[in-house]
Design a protein around this motif. Structure first.
Motif: not given
Length: 254
Positions: A45-63
């Motif tokens: 439930a708490a796993r990190s997911e990836v968000k993409w924006r302008d060919s770059q990605c960020t994580y939704t959490g520190s993990g």
């Protein structure tokens, strides 16, 4: 002098398979497996997911939460397996009936126990190994972005959905398979103990019948008359026949 069971055979080593300690350790290992499963659900439930924006990605959490949960699940599953298999190894090594076991090749019950033990052993270690490997994969991925997890990156590595859940299910299955191996060992020990008890009883009755006291039967035999068994010998014969008939019946329903 009367012949007793202790005179006919040595006292076997005691086994802890059916003891309260054994039952407690099995329940403890199952609880550890359930704890591992719950921790895997939390990590999922708490796993990190990836968000993409302008060919770059960020994580939704520190993990950190899935990392800690997966680490605790890994340790709980390993502890459950250690508790179960170390106890089985020690208990079986302390039991003469299981260490010196010799199966009757024509016994269907013995064949069934052999196949069950082999299945539970292979299934236990297979599910345990796959579950632990999945947890290690999750640990390595979640530990890769503990710092600067909000910073945009060119590539982001994330865990597929269901990885932690599958690891929890496999860990729980490994614990139950190990419990099945424990129950199979209990059935084998009980089966052998019933056989040994029946053999000792048959041997005791045979010894009593093989050396009867000299009675009027001997005198009648010397005279050429038909011998008649005394009541005690008739009782021994009936008892011997009873054990021979019930031996197979009890071994079938162990």
């Amino acid at each position: 002098m009367a012949v007793t069971h202790a005179d006919l055979s040595p006292t076997p080593k005691t086994s802890n398979l059916g003891s309260k300690t054994g039952a407690f350790l099995m329940v403890l290992s199952i609880l550890l497996g359930l704890f591992c499963f719950i921790l895997c659900l939390i990590a999922e439930a708490a796993r990190s997911e990836v968000k993409w924006r302008d060919s770059q990605c960020t994580y939704t959490g520190s993990g950190r939460l899935p990392l800690l949960s997966a680490t605790a699940a890994f340790a709980a599953l390993a502890a459950a397996m250690v508790v179960q298999h170390v106890f089985l190894l020690v208990a079986v090594s302390r039991s003469n009936s299981l260490v010196e076991i010799t199966w009757d090749p024509d016994s269907e019950f013995a064949k069934t126990l052999t196949w069950q033990a082999g299945f539970f052993f292979i299934a236990t270690w297979t599910t345990f190994a796959v579950g632990e490997i999945q947890l290690l994969i999750g640990l390595s991925v979640e530990s890769g972005h503990l710092k600067n997890w909000e910073a945009p990156r060119a590539s982001c590595l994330a865990i597929r959905q269901g990885l932690f859940t599958a690891a929890g299910v496999l860990g729980l299955a490994a614990v139950f398979f190990a419990s099945g191996l424990y129950i199979t060992a209990l059935r084998a020990e009980r089966y052998i103990q019933i056989q040994e008890n029946m053999r000792r009883d048959i041997l005791e009755v045979s010894v009593m019948y093989a050396s009867p006291p000299r009675s009027p039967n001997a005198i009648q035999a010397d005279r050429g008359e038909g011998p008649t068994l005394p009541r005690q010998d008739e009782h021994n014969v009936h008892t011997l026949d009873y054990y021979l008939r019930t031996f197979d019946k009890q071994s079938r329903f162990v």
